[in-house]
Motif scaffolding. Structure first.
Motif, mmCIF file in Angstrom:
data_model
loop_
_atom_site.group_PDB
_atom_site.id
_atom_site.type_symbol
_atom_site.label_atom_id
_atom_site.label_comp_id
_atom_site.label_asym_id
_atom_site.label_seq_id
_atom_site.Cartn_x
_atom_site.Cartn_y
_atom_site.Cartn_z
ATOM 1 N N GLN A 70 0.827 -1.207 0.000
ATOM 2 C CA GLN A 70 0.000 0.000 0.000
ATOM 3 C C GLN A 70 0.863 1.259 0.000
ATOM 4 O O GLN A 70 1.959 1.281 0.562
ATOM 5 N N VAL A 71 0.368 2.324 -0.632
ATOM 6 C CA VAL A 71 1.007 3.634 -0.567
ATOM 7 C C VAL A 71 0.118 4.525 0.300
ATOM 8 O O VAL A 71 -1.060 4.721 0.002
ATOM 9 N N ILE A 72 0.679 5.027 1.394
ATOM 10 C CA ILE A 72 -0.039 5.913 2.304
ATOM 11 C C ILE A 72 0.510 7.308 2.070
ATOM 12 O O ILE A 72 1.708 7.544 2.202
ATOM 13 N N ALA A 73 -0.356 8.251 1.694
ATOM 14 C CA ALA A 73 0.090 9.589 1.332
ATOM 15 C C ALA A 73 -0.474 10.636 2.300
ATOM 16 O O ALA A 73 -1.663 10.614 2.625
ATOM 17 N N PHE A 74 0.405 11.530 2.738
ATOM 18 C CA PHE A 74 0.028 12.669 3.568
ATOM 19 C C PHE A 74 0.550 13.934 2.915
ATOM 20 O O PHE A 74 1.554 13.907 2.203
ATOM 21 N N ARG A 75 -0.133 15.049 3.194
ATOM 22 C CA ARG A 75 0.322 16.357 2.726
ATOM 23 C C ARG A 75 0.463 17.252 3.933
ATOM 24 O O ARG A 75 -0.405 17.268 4.811
ATOM 25 N N CYS A 76 1.561 17.990 4.002
ATOM 26 C CA CYS A 76 1.745 18.922 5.110
ATOM 27 C C CYS A 76 1.924 20.324 4.556
ATOM 28 O O CYS A 76 2.362 20.525 3.427
ATOM 29 N N SER A 77 1.564 21.300 5.375
ATOM 30 C CA SER A 77 1.660 22.700 4.979
ATOM 31 C C SER A 77 1.795 23.547 6.229
ATOM 32 O O SER A 77 1.230 23.233 7.267
ATOM 33 N N GLY A 78 2.569 24.597 6.131
ATOM 34 C CA GLY A 78 2.700 25.525 7.246
ATOM 35 C C GLY A 78 1.790 26.716 7.097
ATOM 36 O O GLY A 78 1.814 27.632 7.894
ATOM 37 N N LYS A 79 0.963 26.725 6.049
ATOM 38 C CA LYS A 79 0.090 27.870 5.798
ATOM 39 C C LYS A 79 -1.014 27.921 6.839
ATOM 40 O O LYS A 79 -1.720 26.948 7.067
ATOM 41 N N ASN A 80 -1.158 29.059 7.450
ATOM 42 C CA ASN A 80 -2.228 29.290 8.410
ATOM 43 C C ASN A 80 -2.781 30.688 8.200
ATOM 44 O O ASN A 80 -2.054 31.593 7.809
ATOM 45 N N ILE A 81 -4.045 30.845 8.486
ATOM 46 C CA ILE A 81 -4.590 32.193 8.442
ATOM 47 C C ILE A 81 -3.989 32.995 9.589
ATOM 48 O O ILE A 81 -3.525 32.424 10.575
ATOM 49 N N LEU A 82 -3.944 34.307 9.481
ATOM 50 C CA LEU A 82 -3.206 35.157 10.404
ATOM 51 C C LEU A 82 -3.501 34.896 11.887
ATOM 52 O O LEU A 82 -2.554 34.740 12.661
#
Length: 101
Positions: A70-82
């Motif tokens: 199986q391929v388990i995929a996650f996405r991360c981001s540091g974007k946050n509203i102010l």
């Protein structure tokens, strides 16, 4: 046959936290992922934990089950509203978001 864990550091719009993130699997650093990059690592079948760190900031812990091949995929981001970005200085766990794709 092991499963594959893929973590993508993807930003839409302005990225508040642009640094490279450490990928922590089962409490151990497995590697890192740069902005607009992807990190992949084999994981044994079973239950695992995933956390993304950038200095003192980190995501919440995500738990996932892996099956053979199986391929388990996650996405991360540091974007946050102010407001959340400002609050992240008091509560670092809000600084990085982690989503399963």
């Amino acid at each position: 046959m092991p499963a594959t864990l893929k973590v993508t550091h993807k930003a839409i719009g302005v990225e508040v936290r642009r640094g490279t993130y450490d990928v922590v699997v089962d409490g151990e650093r497995a590697g890192s992922v740069a902005l607009h990059g992807t990190f992949g690592t084999p994981v044994e079948p079973g239950r695992h934990t995933l956390k993304i760190r950038n200095g003192r900031n980190s995501s919440r812990t995500a738990t996932f089950d892996a099956e053979e091949g199986q391929v388990i995929a996650f996405r991360c981001s540091g974007k946050n509203i102010l407001p959340i970005f400002l609050l992240s200085f008091v509560m670092p766990s809000l600084a990085i978001s982690l989503r399963r794709e």
